[in-house]
Design an enzyme around this catalytic site. Sequence first.
Site, PDB file in Angstrom:
ATOM      1  N   HIS A 147      51.207  58.131  17.626  1.00 65.89           N
ATOM      2  CA  HIS A 147      52.449  57.951  16.839  1.00 65.89           C
ATOM      3  C   HIS A 147      52.516  56.553  16.241  1.00 65.89           C
ATOM      4  O   HIS A 147      53.615  56.016  16.047  1.00 65.89           O
ATOM      5  CB  HIS A 147      53.658  58.248  17.723  1.00 65.89           C
ATOM      6  CG  HIS A 147      53.596  59.596  18.367  1.00 65.89           C
ATOM      7  ND1 HIS A 147      53.833  60.762  17.690  1.00 65.89           N
ATOM      8  CD2 HIS A 147      53.220  59.952  19.620  1.00 65.89           C
ATOM      9  CE1 HIS A 147      53.650  61.796  18.498  1.00 65.89           C
ATOM     10  NE2 HIS A 147      53.282  61.336  19.679  1.00 65.89           N
ATOM     11  N   ARG A 176      50.586  30.001  54.958  1.00 65.56           N
ATOM     12  CA  ARG A 176      49.741  31.030  54.347  1.00 65.56           C
ATOM     13  C   ARG A 176      49.973  32.403  54.977  1.00 65.56           C
ATOM     14  O   ARG A 176      49.541  33.419  54.450  1.00 65.56           O
ATOM     15  CB  ARG A 176      48.257  30.662  54.474  1.00 65.56           C
ATOM     16  CG  ARG A 176      47.919  29.309  53.851  1.00 65.56           C
ATOM     17  CD  ARG A 176      46.553  28.832  54.287  1.00 65.56           C
ATOM     18  NE  ARG A 176      45.499  29.581  53.673  1.00 65.56           N
ATOM     19  CZ  ARG A 176      44.988  29.299  52.455  1.00 65.56           C
ATOM     20  NH1 ARG A 176      45.485  28.302  51.775  1.00 65.56           N
ATOM     21  NH2 ARG A 176      44.026  30.006  51.932  1.00 65.56           N
ATOM     22  N   LYS A 183      62.281  29.152  34.138  1.00 57.29           N
ATOM     23  CA  LYS A 183      62.110  30.050  35.282  1.00 57.29           C
ATOM     24  C   LYS A 183      63.317  30.972  35.414  1.00 57.29           C
ATOM     25  O   LYS A 183      63.191  32.125  35.794  1.00 57.29           O
ATOM     26  CB  LYS A 183      61.925  29.241  36.578  1.00 57.29           C
ATOM     27  CG  LYS A 183      61.689  30.092  37.815  1.00 57.29           C
ATOM     28  CD  LYS A 183      60.468  30.959  37.658  1.00 57.29           C
ATOM     29  CE  LYS A 183      60.302  31.947  38.784  1.00 57.29           C
ATOM     30  NZ  LYS A 183      59.278  32.986  38.478  1.00 57.29           N
ATOM     31  N   GLU A 232      53.373  35.565  27.624  1.00 57.83           N
ATOM     32  CA  GLU A 232      54.095  34.363  28.073  1.00 57.83           C
ATOM     33  C   GLU A 232      53.140  33.281  28.572  1.00 57.83           C
ATOM     34  O   GLU A 232      53.527  32.117  28.645  1.00 57.83           O
ATOM     35  CB  GLU A 232      55.136  34.704  29.134  1.00 57.83           C
ATOM     36  CG  GLU A 232      54.597  35.263  30.433  1.00 57.83           C
ATOM     37  CD  GLU A 232      55.722  35.556  31.424  1.00 57.83           C
ATOM     38  OE1 GLU A 232      56.785  34.921  31.387  1.00 57.83           O
ATOM     39  OE2 GLU A 232      55.542  36.453  32.258  1.00 57.83           O
ATOM     40  N   CYS A 289      44.298  33.859  55.332  1.00 60.41           N
ATOM     41  CA  CYS A 289      43.810  33.135  56.511  1.00 60.41           C
ATOM     42  C   CYS A 289      43.732  31.631  56.224  1.00 60.41           C
ATOM     43  O   CYS A 289      43.696  31.207  55.087  1.00 60.41           O
ATOM     44  CB  CYS A 289      42.416  33.634  56.874  1.00 60.41           C
ATOM     45  SG  CYS A 289      42.347  35.404  57.082  1.00 60.41           S
ATOM     46  N   ASN A 349      37.390  33.689  55.826  1.00 65.19           N
ATOM     47  CA  ASN A 349      38.567  34.053  55.032  1.00 65.19           C
ATOM     48  C   ASN A 349      38.056  34.897  53.863  1.00 65.19           C
ATOM     49  O   ASN A 349      37.115  34.515  53.178  1.00 65.19           O
ATOM     50  CB  ASN A 349      39.277  32.788  54.506  1.00 65.19           C
ATOM     51  CG  ASN A 349      40.575  33.133  53.789  1.00 65.19           C
ATOM     52  OD1 ASN A 349      40.965  34.308  53.753  1.00 65.19           O
ATOM     53  ND2 ASN A 349      41.227  32.141  53.222  1.00 65.19           N
ATOM     54  N   GLY A 350      38.658  36.091  53.672  1.00 64.11           N
ATOM     55  CA  GLY A 350      38.235  36.951  52.559  1.00 64.11           C
ATOM     56  C   GLY A 350      37.847  38.321  53.092  1.00 64.11           C
ATOM     57  O   GLY A 350      38.234  38.707  54.189  1.00 64.11           O
ATOM     58  N   GLU A 363      54.253  45.137  31.851  1.00 65.77           N
ATOM     59  CA  GLU A 363      54.256  43.859  32.592  1.00 65.77           C
ATOM     60  C   GLU A 363      52.991  43.075  32.296  1.00 65.77           C
ATOM     61  O   GLU A 363      53.035  41.863  32.074  1.00 65.77           O
ATOM     62  CB  GLU A 363      54.416  44.140  34.091  1.00 65.77           C
ATOM     63  CG  GLU A 363      54.101  42.981  35.027  1.00 65.77           C
ATOM     64  CD  GLU A 363      54.955  41.728  34.796  1.00 65.77           C
ATOM     65  OE1 GLU A 363      55.936  41.783  34.032  1.00 65.77           O
ATOM     66  OE2 GLU A 363      54.610  40.687  35.366  1.00 65.77           O
ATOM     67  N   LYS A 387      52.742  39.238  30.658  1.00 64.50           N
ATOM     68  CA  LYS A 387      51.989  38.110  31.236  1.00 64.50           C
ATOM     69  C   LYS A 387      51.104  37.462  30.179  1.00 64.50           C
ATOM     70  O   LYS A 387      51.039  36.238  30.056  1.00 64.50           O
ATOM     71  CB  LYS A 387      51.148  38.616  32.413  1.00 64.50           C
ATOM     72  CG  LYS A 387      51.979  38.897  33.637  1.00 64.50           C
ATOM     73  CD  LYS A 387      52.475  37.604  34.244  1.00 64.50           C
ATOM     74  CE  LYS A 387      53.692  37.718  35.120  1.00 64.50           C
ATOM     75  NZ  LYS A 387      54.924  38.130  34.481  1.00 64.50           N
ATOM     76  N   TRP A 434      45.026  36.423  58.963  1.00 62.77           N
ATOM     77  CA  TRP A 434      45.927  37.425  58.397  1.00 62.77           C
ATOM     78  C   TRP A 434      45.142  38.734  58.465  1.00 62.77           C
ATOM     79  O   TRP A 434      44.156  38.905  57.748  1.00 62.77           O
ATOM     80  CB  TRP A 434      46.276  37.056  56.958  1.00 62.77           C
ATOM     81  CG  TRP A 434      47.002  38.128  56.234  1.00 62.77           C
ATOM     82  CD1 TRP A 434      46.490  39.024  55.331  1.00 62.77           C
ATOM     83  CD2 TRP A 434      48.372  38.489  56.374  1.00 62.77           C
ATOM     84  NE1 TRP A 434      47.443  39.868  54.897  1.00 62.77           N
ATOM     85  CE2 TRP A 434      48.623  39.582  55.522  1.00 62.77           C
ATOM     86  CE3 TRP A 434      49.425  37.997  57.130  1.00 62.77           C
ATOM     87  CZ2 TRP A 434      49.874  40.175  55.407  1.00 62.77           C
ATOM     88  CZ3 TRP A 434      50.670  38.595  57.008  1.00 62.77           C
ATOM     89  CH2 TRP A 434      50.886  39.669  56.168  1.00 62.77           C
TER      90      TRP A 434
HETATM   91  C1  AGP Z   1      58.545  37.036  33.904  1.00 64.08           C
HETATM   92  O1  AGP Z   1      57.262  36.505  34.110  1.00 64.08           O
HETATM   93  C2  AGP Z   1      59.459  36.059  33.226  1.00 64.08           C
HETATM   94  N1  AGP Z   1      59.563  34.855  33.977  1.00 64.08           N
HETATM   95  C3  AGP Z   1      60.804  36.675  32.866  1.00 64.08           C
HETATM   96  O2  AGP Z   1      60.590  37.859  32.136  1.00 64.08           O
HETATM   97  C4  AGP Z   1      61.709  37.036  34.069  1.00 64.08           C
HETATM   98  O3  AGP Z   1      61.195  38.154  34.738  1.00 64.08           O
HETATM   99  C5  AGP Z   1      63.112  37.361  33.531  1.00 64.08           C
HETATM  100  O4  AGP Z   1      63.621  36.203  32.914  1.00 64.08           O
HETATM  101  C6  AGP Z   1      64.069  37.838  34.616  1.00 64.08           C
HETATM  102  O5  AGP Z   1      64.225  36.818  35.564  1.00 64.08           O
HETATM  103  P1  AGP Z   1      64.990  37.202  36.946  1.00 64.08           P
HETATM  104  O6  AGP Z   1      64.140  38.215  37.636  1.00 64.08           O
HETATM  105  O7  AGP Z   1      65.079  35.910  37.685  1.00 64.08           O
HETATM  106  O8  AGP Z   1      66.329  37.766  36.576  1.00 64.08           O
END
Ligand code: AGP
Length: 613
Positions: free
Chosen positions: A509, A27, A608, A493, A2, A98-99, A486, A490, A74
Site C-alpha cells: 500500500h 550489576r 530524557k 533518535e 556477573c 562472565n558471558g 521502536e 532508536k 548472575w
Molecule cells: C525513547 O527512546 C524516547 N526517549 C522517548 O520516545 C520516550 O519514550 C518518550 O518521551 C516517553 O517518555 P516517558 O516514558 O518517560 O513518558
Amino acid sequence: MCGIVGYLGPLNPKDVILQGLKKLEYRGYDSAGVAILHHGKAKQVRAPGKLSALEDKLKNETFDGHLGIGHTRWATHGAPTETNAHPHQVDGISLVHNGIIENYQDIRETLIKSGAQILSDTDSELVAHLIAREVKKTKNLYLAVEHILPELRGAFSIVAIWNEAPDEMVAFKDGPPLVVGIGEKQAFVASDVQALLNYTKKFIYLEDREIVSIKGDKIEIFTAQGAPIIKKVTEINWNPEMVEKQGFAHFMLKEIYEQPRSVAAALEPHTNAQTHEVHLKTEGLGSAEFSDLLKKTKRFCIVACGTSFYAAQVAKYLIETLAQVPVDIDVASEFRYRSPVLEKDTLFMTISQSGETADTLAALRLAKEKGLQILSLCNVKNSTIDREAHIKLYMLSGPEIGVASTKAFTSTLTVLSCLSLQWAKSKGTLLKADEKEMVQALLAAPAQLEVVLAYDKYFKETAQKLKNYRGFLYMGRGLSYPIAMEGALKMKELAYLHAEGYAAGEMKHGPLALIDNRMAIVMLCPKDQWYEKTFSNLEEAKARGGEVLALGTGEDENLKRKSHFYLALPKAHWIVNPLLSTIPLQLMAYHLAFQLGYDVDQPRNLAKSVTVE
Ligand code: AGP
C-alpha cells in the site's frame, strides 16, 4: 550481569577481592565466591545469595598467598547454588567467567565421554576442565588458555589461576568488559574500573579477543592468536557521572547490558518461580480487588508517548489475544485533543518511564476528571504520574540515564505481559498449562537476553556497513510490528537517519515504492504465528532489490539465504520474542550513532523527559 575481580600483589587478596565485588553489586547477582592461594593451593569459598553470605563464610578464613580471584554470578546456566557459583576448580585450575558459552552442550558431552567429572550445571566449569586438561600438556597457564579458545563459541570473559603458578593470572576478554588495573608491584583484573578505584587509577581496557598474562610484576597482552600487543595505559580521573558508567562508554550501553537483570527484576513481584504462576502485585489496590476490577472492566485505554507508546501497542495485542478485552491505545499528544469518548467502566492506563511526560500527565488528568480508574506503569517512584494514579505498577529497571529508552522498554513489556496473563487468569480465559508455559518462558528470558547481548560485538564490527543506506524500513507483523516501530525510533533518535516502522503487510500500500538497494529493510521474522506471511513480505522487498537485515529464530536457513545480514534469536515462546528482538535493534542504532560520532547519551534536540507540551 556477573562481576569479576582478580588480584596479584602484596595486599591481602581477600580484602581486595571482597571490596571489589562489593563495588560490582549493582550489576545484579545471586551467588558469589573466591579462590585465593593458601599453602600453595587456591582455597575455594563460595555461597549462594548476597555477598554478606560469602563474607560470613570468609570471616574465620585466612590465606597466606598473594593471588586470588572472585566472582558475583548472575545465574544463566544452572540455579544460583553453591555448586554452580564461581570460581570453578578443576585439577589445580581456578576460573571465573562472565558471558555465555553457546556450544557448551557439545563441550559437556565431549568432556563426559573423556571421563571428566562435571560437578555443576554451568557452562563456566567446562572451561576450567578444558584449561586443566591443556595445562597438563603445556605446563604453562597462558598457553593453556590460548590453546582452548578456538574450542569456545559465544561471548565470554574469563580469568584463570593455577596452583603450579602462584604468581600468575591469565585473563581473556570477548564480549563482557574486562579491565586490567596497574599498581605498584601489584596488578588487578576486574569487570570494570569501579571495582579497583580504591587501589589504582591506571587501567588497560581489554578489547575483544585479547588475552592478558600477569606474571609477577610483568603485564603482557596478546591477540587470541598469541601476537603481542602494546596497549595504552589510561589514567582515570573519574568525575561522579563517569563513575556511574561502570566502565561502559555510555550510559545507554550500560543500560542495554542491564536488561537481563532489569527484566528479571520486573518479573519478580508478579511471578512465582517455583509454581510458574502469575500473581500481579499493584500498589493502591490489593491483588483480589484488582482481579475483580479486571473482571468487570469492559474497555481498556492506554495512553503514552514515544517508546512507551510502542509498548502500549504490544499490550493491545497481548490483552486482546489472552483476555479478549477491547483495548484502545493512543499517543498522549493526540488523545486529549480528539474529544475521546470515556465511559466509567473503562480502565485507563498511562505508561511513562519518567512519570513526568507532560502530554501523558495531561491525558491522565482528563481521564481522572471523567471519573475513570487510573492505572500507571512508571519507572520513577513518586513521580507526578505515579503520585496521581489510583493503582500503580513499576518497571523496576533502576535509573535510566540515556535519553534513548532501552531497559525501561523491556521492563515495560515484561510487566505488560504479566498484566495480560493476570487479566486472562482473572477472566478465566487462561488455561493453567498455558499460564505455566508462559510464566516459565518469561522467567527464562533473562538468560536468553544475555545471549542476544552478543550482538554488541556484531554491530561494533557491522555498523560501518550500514552507514551508506539512504534510509531504513523496519517491518514486522503482529507483536513484531510495535518492535519494528521502536527499532525505527532508536535509529531516528540516535543516528539521526531516516527510519520508518511499518506493518509488513502494508508494504503493497505504498512503502514498496521506496525500495531499492539503498534502502535497508529490517525485517523482524521470528518463528511465530505470523512467520509465513512476514517471510513473503521479505521476498517482495528482496525482489525489488531491497537489502534485507533479518531477525529470525535460530539458524533459519531460508531466511539467511534471503538476507544480507542475518541475526539469529534464541528459540522462545512467542510472548518472549518482543524482548529478544528489541536488543539487537538497540545495539544497531547505538553502534551506528557512535560510529557517526554522535552523542549517544544526549542525542541532539531531545530530553530524557518531555515535561512540556
Ligand atoms: C525513547 O527512546 C524516547 N526517549 C522517548 O520516545 C520516550 O519514550 C518518550 O518521551 C516517553 O517518555 P516517558 O516514558 O518517560 O513518558
